[in-house]
Scaffold this active site. Structure first.
Site, PDB file in Angstrom:
ATOM      1  N   PRO A 101       0.752  -1.343  -0.220  1.00 45.94           N
ATOM      2  CA  PRO A 101      -0.074  -0.100   0.128  1.00 45.94           C
ATOM      3  C   PRO A 101       0.818   1.157  -0.106  1.00 45.94           C
ATOM      4  O   PRO A 101       1.841   1.257   0.922  1.00 45.94           O
ATOM      5  CB  PRO A 101      -0.743  -0.080   1.277  1.00 45.94           C
ATOM      6  CG  PRO A 101       0.123  -0.992   2.158  1.00 45.94           C
ATOM      7  CD  PRO A 101       0.819  -1.942   1.174  1.00 45.94           C
ATOM      8  N   CYS A 158       3.170   3.437   9.190  1.00 44.58           N
ATOM      9  CA  CYS A 158       3.538   4.438   8.630  1.00 44.58           C
ATOM     10  C   CYS A 158       4.154   5.476   9.754  1.00 44.58           C
ATOM     11  O   CYS A 158       3.265   5.630  10.803  1.00 44.58           O
ATOM     12  CB  CYS A 158       2.274   5.196   7.954  1.00 44.58           C
ATOM     13  SG  CYS A 158       2.595   6.945   7.473  1.00 44.58           S
ATOM     14  N   LYS A 201       0.574  -4.803   9.292  1.00 42.03           N
ATOM     15  CA  LYS A 201       1.905  -4.413   8.579  1.00 42.03           C
ATOM     16  C   LYS A 201       2.604  -3.533   9.634  1.00 42.03           C
ATOM     17  O   LYS A 201       1.840  -2.411  10.022  1.00 42.03           O
ATOM     18  CB  LYS A 201       1.791  -3.525   7.090  1.00 42.03           C
ATOM     19  CG  LYS A 201       2.885  -3.311   6.191  1.00 42.03           C
ATOM     20  CD  LYS A 201       2.801  -2.729   5.092  1.00 42.03           C
ATOM     21  CE  LYS A 201       3.793  -2.502   4.255  1.00 42.03           C
ATOM     22  NZ  LYS A 201       4.822  -1.482   4.715  1.00 42.03           N
ATOM     23  N   ASN A 230       9.047  -7.202   3.858  1.00 42.88           N
ATOM     24  CA  ASN A 230       8.878  -5.854   3.222  1.00 42.88           C
ATOM     25  C   ASN A 230      10.099  -4.920   3.472  1.00 42.88           C
ATOM     26  O   ASN A 230      10.703  -5.216   4.306  1.00 42.88           O
ATOM     27  CB  ASN A 230       7.608  -5.075   3.303  1.00 42.88           C
ATOM     28  CG  ASN A 230       7.582  -3.748   2.828  1.00 42.88           C
ATOM     29  OD1 ASN A 230       7.301  -2.768   3.737  1.00 42.88           O
ATOM     30  ND2 ASN A 230       7.687  -3.571   1.485  1.00 42.88           N
ATOM     31  N   GLY A 265      12.920  -2.627   0.514  1.00 46.95           N
ATOM     32  CA  GLY A 265      14.307  -2.702  -0.281  1.00 46.95           C
ATOM     33  C   GLY A 265      14.436  -3.976  -0.897  1.00 46.95           C
ATOM     34  O   GLY A 265      15.279  -3.849  -1.579  1.00 46.95           O
ATOM     35  N   GLY A 289       7.659  -2.337  -2.830  1.00 49.17           N
ATOM     36  CA  GLY A 289       6.808  -1.175  -3.010  1.00 49.17           C
ATOM     37  C   GLY A 289       7.174  -0.350  -4.009  1.00 49.17           C
ATOM     38  O   GLY A 289       6.805  -0.398  -5.341  1.00 49.17           O
ATOM     39  N   ARG A 290       8.202   0.695  -3.746  1.00 46.43           N
ATOM     40  CA  ARG A 290       8.346   1.546  -4.833  1.00 46.43           C
ATOM     41  C   ARG A 290       9.031   0.817  -6.050  1.00 46.43           C
ATOM     42  O   ARG A 290       8.958   1.389  -7.407  1.00 46.43           O
ATOM     43  CB  ARG A 290       9.348   2.768  -4.216  1.00 46.43           C
ATOM     44  CG  ARG A 290       8.712   3.757  -3.491  1.00 46.43           C
ATOM     45  CD  ARG A 290       9.293   4.362  -2.683  1.00 46.43           C
ATOM     46  NE  ARG A 290       8.315   5.300  -2.143  1.00 46.43           N
ATOM     47  CZ  ARG A 290       7.350   5.177  -1.378  1.00 46.43           C
ATOM     48  NH1 ARG A 290       6.831   4.051  -1.253  1.00 46.43           N
ATOM     49  NH2 ARG A 290       6.551   6.622  -1.499  1.00 46.43           N
TER      50      ARG A 290
END
EC number: 1.3.1.-
Length: 332
Positions: A20, A103, A142, A214, A216, A236-237
């Protein structure tokens, strides 16, 4: 192995997922990513309980049926509110609800959302139990491996242990601590070092739990390596900036024999979706802003990005610009 039906959604598996990401994993992004992989588990952007309970619920929950398997990530810390939102997610057809305990931004901390909750494991346990009591679908968490001031391995085990006792069976671990003061969310993804060995120890000490790694991870080779230790990997990115990586996920990580979609085929599938979005009054760039990385590594990739990020805003007929971009990837 029998060929897979191409129209039915894949069963929920957390072997590979896309994280997300605020402002990125909206419904248009997810529709696009789904064209590239049937099996990848997709997550919404984080939606706060306040937004769902008091805002435009339909806008936050809307998705295309093809997006399954699909999880809604919630931000909140009031058990009754999270339970109500989990019910809304289940009624809307989501396959999973995930609680954001990772977050680090100041804005969400002030509302007791995100990584700051790692300092309150009993509250997170209460939140998870309330959601599990409210719905039949999976409830997952998460989180980080710690926060500044509470970053020992014993404290991480205390957090996971209390949330497990509440009934959670799947934890996605961002293998960095979160520093809650003085760093931006971007810096919190880069400054605290990755500590995969801590997440691996967690899997060893909690073998009954599903542990998804999650942080890297950039290649499918790295995914395969991590899957020897963990139950799943979450990108992710890298998945956003280099989306065509997903085209090989089904074959390389799920054993699918279906041929991967080409870049141009993915764009062709996107075209009728864009037309529908425009017919509803939407702008084409709502969709195309998510596909700028598709031409990465090809001659013409700069022109591709310019067409879809600059020229599209000036065009009387944006779909013509889209078709020009499509031509740049013809046969690729």
């Amino acid at each position: 192995m029998r060929p897979e039906p191409t129209n039915a959604p894949a069963a929920l598996s957390r072997r590979f997922s896309v994280a997300p990401m605020m402002d990125w994993t909206d419904r248009h992004c997810r529709f696009f990513l789904r064209q590239l992989s049937r099996h990848t588990l997709l997550y919404t952007e984080m939606v706060t309980t306040g937004a769902l309970l008091h805002g435009d619920r339909q806008r936050f929950l809307r998705y295309d049926e093809c997006e399954h398997p699909l999880a809604l990530q919630l931000g909140g810390s009031v058990p009754a509110e999270l339970a109500a939102c989990a019910r809304l997610a289940e009624e809307a057809g989501y396959d999973e609800v995930n609680l954001n305990v990772g977050c680090p931004s100041d804005r969400v901390q002030h509302n007791m959302i995100g990584a700051c909750l790692m300092g309150h494991p009993a509250l997170v346990a209460d939140c998870v139990k309330a959601m599990l009591d409210a719905v039949e679908i999976a409830v997952t968490v998460k989180h980080r491996i710690g926060i500044n001031g509470r970053d020992s391995y014993a404290e991480l085990c205390d957090f996971v242990g209390q949330v497990r006792e509440a009934g959670c069976r799947s934890f996605t671990v961002h293998a960095r601590i979160a520093i809650l003061e003085g760093l931006s969310p971007k810096e919190n993804r880069e400054v605290p070092p990755l500590r995969y060995e801590v997440a691996a120890q967690l899997k060893k000490d909690f073998p009954d739990l599903e542990i998804v790694l999650n942080g890297g991870i950039k290649t499918l080779e790295a995914c395969r390596e991590h899957l020897q230790t963990f139950d799943g990997v979450m990108l992710g990115r890298e998945a956003y900036h280099n989306p065509y990586l997903l085209a090989a996920v089904d074959s390389q990580l799920f054993g699918s024999e279906a041929p991967p979609l080409s870049r141009s085929e993915a764009l062709l599938r996107l075209r009728p979706y864009i037309e529908r979005h425009q017919a509803e009054g939407g702008a084409m760039h709502h969709v195309t802003r998510h596909i700028l990385g598709l031409a990465q590594g090809f001659p013409g990739s700069r022109r591709f990005r310019q067409l879809l990020s600059v020229d599209v805003h000036k065009a009387a007929d944006p779909l013509r610009v889209f078709d020009q971009a499509l031509e740049l990837l013809a046969g690729r």
